[in-house]
Motif scaffolding. Structure first.
Motif: not given
Length: 740
Positions: A324-331
């Motif tokens: 899920l972390f990798d799918q985020m545009d902006d962490q």
């Protein structure tokens, strides 16, 4: 027909935007109708316009000769609404200089302006002017006064104003209840709430939210139920608060009922409410429901991503969390914080440090909690190099470590073998709590400084800081590693009778370890039998390990019997029992243990040691030849063996339990992973640089005696961290005093 004046009023009332006002103003100038009566009406429209312009309002206001109190109030209100409270206050001062008498409407916005500017003294002065000039019964001005004093952290003055008001509306009551709730004074808020002649959805929501924020979730839910019983339809704020209370209580059934209530009552499902649902389901460990709510969102905000990722992290499902972390545009920092904390709790310390490095590369600023987490990862990995970089970051950014970060920093240095650096950090800390003292005591114990640890324990109490249960674990560990049996007994009784701390299984485990290491095996056995709880595998393992040292076969068999029931798949009990049988010549029993291991598919843990050279970690396994410089390493090993022999070192063959000849046993001993790592360190590190080794198993007796001589022959400081403690080898001696 409507009169001309009424038609003009209706015409002016239609101008609701700033653009429309500027258009009519331009028309007035061109047509020559920009006279005071029309300008006054224009000013009113500009002041009430959406997205007003403070400079424009003031420029029009200056065109009006001798403006009335009403017009002064209009422009004061406009400046406040346009986020220019200082202008409102400046206009009031100018108003007074021009002898225009303010009314209660003037003061209503002035009090709000003082609150927004944090002008407490000016606010009190204006309050005095209000009392001289106006009727104190104005409920609107009174409410503004309550707001001002509350916002400026003078709730007592706000309450005084409230008590003096002859007329109070529901807003007055609600504001006072809200201010007490905001300050966490829920008892005072409840008293006022009970006295309210009329309650609305806002006042009920304040109580629900106030108790949730005051960490009283049961009361929050109780007031929510009362609110529903009173036929007051909750808004989204109340629902968010009660979901937070459900999450705190981990009450999944109630949380599901709340979700059904939201749907049934058709309460608007905005982003914040959706995120609260995700958070509630995640904290109640129903991650499937949390994922369903998350998937139902059309527009997923960073807050929603953070909530679902944090849920997976807290459940230890780091593979899904990372996907899920990798799918985020902006962490953001919160995303990284959840991931790093999750990896640390899952003992995935390398992954935690990699994410921290990524955070820095993205230019995000870590908070104290995240820095402490990264330091914890360094401590568990023995990554001194990375820990020093973090320390440097704190100093470069002029960040004075608080007690939380400072404790993590000294713990990192301690667990990375630099007890001297840990002591420096500790001594520089301006404030030390029981956690800092405990970390220092435990660090000294781990490094063989038992007496120094006990001295710090005494200093801590002289500073007026009371030890807790964890502190005493550090104290007993210090006694155990230094063989201080009498001191251990004294502090065990002190803990119980002076500080009223009842021993838990960890304390008994430390005492069993202390007695066992010192050779008091029968005393340790009696203590185990007298324990008020069932002994765990750690306690029986301590006893078995000491039986190996003192060749107590009968007691070893008893301890092993318990361990084989508790941890039948762990190799340590089989290996220890095998070695005890082998060292006492009971080969038939030893081979029986080996056969048991083979039948159960249990393999002995491979010894692994690592060393950091040039910022890179080099790992060595006994007998492994995969290292690119292995030939040079074995050449150095040959030189080490030769010089050890000349110094009189005799390999301890009892440390090799294999049924092989003496020459092969000697070769096996010299292939132990820590010796390979030390040889590499001698080759690659300068003479003045200490050699730091991390080993996953306990250092054997042969390696321990050999490393003492290596440190003396090469005049090097060698620090070895095994699975239980640190060994500092200098000039032929070790910090453990050969007691490990």
């Amino acid at each position: 027909m409507l009169s001309r004046s009424k038609r003009n009023l209706m015409k002016w009332a239609t101008f609701t935007t700033l653009k429309q006002c500027t258009q009519i103003h331009a028309h007035m100038i061109i047509s020559g109708t920009a006279q005071p009566p029309a300008i006054r009406r224009l000013l009113k429209c500009i002041a009430d316009a959406v997205n007003g312009d403070t400079a424009y309002v003031l420029s029009v206001f200056r065109q009006i000769p001798k403006p009335s109190t009403f017009l002064w109030n209009t422009v004061i209100r406009a400046c406040f609404r346009n986020h220019a409270p200082q202008e409102s206050i400046a206009l009031y001062k100018k108003m007074c200089r021009e002898d225009v008498v303010p009314d209660d409407h003037t003061f209503q916005f002035l009090f709000k302006a003082c609150a927004r500017c944090s002008y407490i003294y000016l606010g009190r002065t204006i309050h005095g002017n209000f009392l001289k000039l106006c009727d104190e019964s104005s409920v609107f001005a009174g409410n503004s006064l309550i707001h001002m004093y509350s916002e400026l952290c003078h709730v007592d003055l706000a309450k005084r104003v409230f008590d003096q008001m002859d007329l109070k509306d529901v807003v007055s009551w609600t504001m006072m209840v809200g201010k007490y709730a905001k300050n966490g004074s829920m008892d005072e808020a409840r008293k006022l709430f009970d006295q309210m002649p009329e309650r609305n959805v806002v006042s009920w929501t304040i109580m629900v939210a106030g108790y949730a924020q005051a960490d009283k979730p049961e009361m929050s839910i109780q007031y929510f139920r009362k609110m529903v019983t009173a036929n007051i339809k909750p808004d989204d704020v109340a629902m968010i608060s009660v979901l937070s209370a459900c999450a705190r209580l981990r009450d999944l059934d109630l949380g599901k009922w709340i979700h059904q209530f939201i749907v049934g009552e058709q309460i608007g499902m905005n982003i914040n409410l959706t995120v609260a649902l995700i958070d509630m389901y995640a904290k109640c460990r129903d991650i499937v429901a949390a994922q369903q709510v998350f998937d139902s969102m059309d527009c997923k905000t960073v807050v929603a991503w953070n909530a679902i990722i944090d849920g997976y992290c807290k459940l230890g499902k780091m593979d899904i969390a990372h996907a899920l972390f990798d799918q985020m545009d902006d962490q953001d920092v919160i995303t990284f914080n959840s991931m790093i904390t999750g990896y640390i709790h899952s003992s995935s310390f390398k992954e935690a440090l990699l994410l921290f490095s990524k955070l820095r590369c993205l230019g995000l600023k870590p908070d104290d909690f995240m820095i402490a987490g990264a330091l914890t990862a360094c401590a568990n990995l023995g990554a001194l190099h990375h820990g020093k970089i973090l320390h440097g970051y704190l100093e470069e950014n002029l960040i004075q470590p608080d007690v939380f970060v400072g404790t993590s920093l000294l713990d990192m240095y301690s667990k990375c073998g630099r007890i001297d650096q840990a002591m420096q950090v500790f001594n520089r800390m301006p404030k030390k709590d029981v956690l800092a003292w405990t970390a220092m005591i435990s660090g000294l114990a781990m490094h063989g400084g038992g007496k120094s640890a006990l001295a710090h324990f005494l200093l801590m109490r002289e500073e007026g800081i009371q030890p807790n249960r964890v502190t005493y674990i550090g104290v007993f560990s210090a006694c155990s590693h230094a063989g201080l049996v009498e001191e251990g007994h004294f502090h065990f009784n002190e803990m119980r009778y002076l500080y009223k701390i009842e021993p838990e299984i960890e304390h008994y485990g430390c005492m069993v370890d202390l007695l066992s290491r010192a050779g008091y095996l029968k005393h340790a056995e009696r203590l185990i039998e007298s324990m008020p709880m069932e002994p765990n595998a750690v306690i029986w393992g301590s006893l078995l390990g000491s039986c190996r040292v003192y060749n107590e076969v009968e007691l070893a068999e008893k301890a092993a019997k318990h361990l084989l029931v508790m941890e039948p798949q762990k190799d340590a009990v089989y290996v220890l029992l095998y070695n005890i049988y082998a060292s006492t010549g009971r080969w038939a029993s030893a081979f029986e243990i080996r056969g048991m291991m083979e039948n159960r598919g249990i393999k002995k843990s491979v010894g692994c040691s690592s060393i950091v050279v040039g910022g890179n970690v080099h790992e060595f396994v006994a007998g492994d030849r995969s290292h690119p410089e292995i030939d040079k390493i074995y050449s150095m090993m040959g030189e080490i063996a030769e010089r050890l022999m000349l110094a009189g070192h005799m390999p301890s063959m009892s440390e090799v339990s294999l049924d092989i000849d003496e020459e092969d046993k000697e070769h096996t001993l010299f292939s132990h992973s820590e010796k390979l790592a030390i040889a590499f360190g001698i080759l690659k590190l300068g003479n003045n640089i200490p050699i730091h080794i991390l080993k996953n198993l306990r250092v054997c007796r042969d390696c321990h005696s050999a490393i003492k001589l290596i440190a003396k022959i090469w005049n090097r400081e060698i620090v070895v961290r095994d699975r239980s403690r640190f060994h500092h080898f200098r000039q032929g001696g070790c910090s453990c005093g050969d007691f490990w």
